[in-house]
Design an enzyme around this catalytic site. Structure first.
Site, PDB file in Angstrom:
ATOM      1  CG  HIS A   1      -3.041  -0.537  -1.323  1.00 56.34           C
ATOM      2  ND1 HIS A   1      -2.909   0.459  -2.253  1.00 56.34           N
ATOM      3  CD2 HIS A   1      -2.162  -0.238  -0.338  1.00 56.34           C
ATOM      4  CE1 HIS A   1      -1.977   1.314  -1.857  1.00 56.34           C
ATOM      5  NE2 HIS A   1      -1.512   0.912  -0.700  1.00 56.34           N
TER       6      HIS A   1
ATOM      7  CB  ILE B   1      -4.495   3.465  -5.011  1.00 60.72           C
ATOM      8  CG1 ILE B   1      -5.531   4.600  -5.052  1.00 60.72           C
ATOM      9  CG2 ILE B   1      -3.151   3.964  -5.536  1.00 60.72           C
ATOM     10  CD1 ILE B   1      -5.186   5.781  -4.171  1.00 60.72           C
TER      11      ILE B   1
ATOM     12  N   GLY C   1       2.204   1.620  -4.527  1.00 61.74           N
ATOM     13  CA  GLY C   1       3.455   2.164  -5.055  1.00 61.74           C
ATOM     14  C   GLY C   1       4.634   1.243  -4.802  1.00 61.74           C
ATOM     15  CB  VAL C   2       5.578  -0.878  -1.919  1.00 60.16           C
ATOM     16  CG1 VAL C   2       4.394  -1.825  -1.818  1.00 60.16           C
ATOM     17  CG2 VAL C   2       6.840  -1.550  -1.448  1.00 60.16           C
TER      18      VAL C   2
ATOM     19  CD  GLU D   1       9.858  -6.882  -6.128  1.00 60.27           C
ATOM     20  OE1 GLU D   1      10.337  -6.178  -5.214  1.00 60.27           O
ATOM     21  OE2 GLU D   1      10.440  -7.871  -6.603  1.00 60.27           O
TER      22      GLU D   1
END
Lengths: 148, 87
Positions: free
Chosen positions: A51, A57, A60-61, A65
């Site tokens: 990623h 990066i 974002g997920v 969390e």
């Protein structure tokens, strides 16, 4: 800053375990109201190679969390929020904004503020900052299901 | 704020949260409108913030229709001595 709860203590408190632990330490806590947690992002975490392969990066997920795990810690460390020790936490609604990308070397400061708790649901607002700049914020609603 | 203003404000809050504009005063939020417990906590949070009230979980069973919700919010505001509340 010396942590209020160390990584080993966080590991004991959270129902998740590696490779799904996204809090390093708890920095500050006002029980029932807010918590500030910290996570350092490094280049050798398991998700980084994918990623993305050519430009890293932090996903974002996984920021979401971290916010969710901060909310669990807030609940578990607040006597006024009665959480069953056996409860499973299920994220059910998220309204989020990602303001700036997170990359290896960044230190996340995750602040989670209590909005409302019922016996089986909770709602919080969370903000993640890096060097005092907001990188993400979200409103999270989750359910707490008792394991029988 | 009079009762009519309160009702109008509450209708907007509910409609925005459940994303349904067209509901009657006596339709059941859960069985008729498909509202789930996650929407209910969001409604409660918005009401608490707007009217600076505390809605305990024990009130939820008497907030299953819009009419009931209006009566409950009014009851809590009156018990707080904030009949003209809202901001």
């Amino acid at each position: 800053m010396k942590p209020l709860y160390t990584y080993d203590e966080v590991r004991q408190l959270l129902p998740q375990s590696y490779p799904f632990l996204f809090i390093d330490v708890v920095e500050a806590l006002v029980p029932g109201e807010r918590i500030i947690c910290r996570k350092n992002i490094t280049g050798n975490e398991w998700m980084i190679p994918g990623h993305f392969p050519d430009k890293t990066i932090y996903p974002g997920v996984l920021l979401i969390e971290s916010m969710a795990q901060s909310a669990i810690l807030l609940g578990k460390l607040s006597p006024s929020i009665h959480i069953d020790d056996t409860a499973s936490f299920l994220l059910t609604a998220v309204k989020s904004r990602f303001v700036n990308p997170v990359v290896p070397g960044d230190q996340l400061r995750i602040e989670c503020v209590s909005i409302k708790w019922f016996s089986a649901q909770g709602m919080v607002e969370a903000t993640i900052r890096v060097r005092d700049e907001t990188v993400a914020k979200a409103e999270l609603i989750f359910s707490m299901a008792r394991n029988t | 704020m009079n009762q009519e203003q309160l009702i109008n404000e509450l209708r907007v809050i509910i409609a925005e949260t459940i994303e349904i504009d067209d509901f009657t005063d006596d339709e059941n939020f859960i069985s008729d409108l498909g509202v789930d417990s996650m929407m209910i906590i969001e409604i409660v949070a918005r009401l608490e913030k707007k009217y600076r009230i505390d809605i305990e979980e024990s009130y939820l069973h008497q907030m299953t229709t819009f009419n009931q919700l209006v009566a409950t919010v009014k009851e809590i505001m009156e018990s707080n001595g904030q009949v003209g509340g809202g901001r």
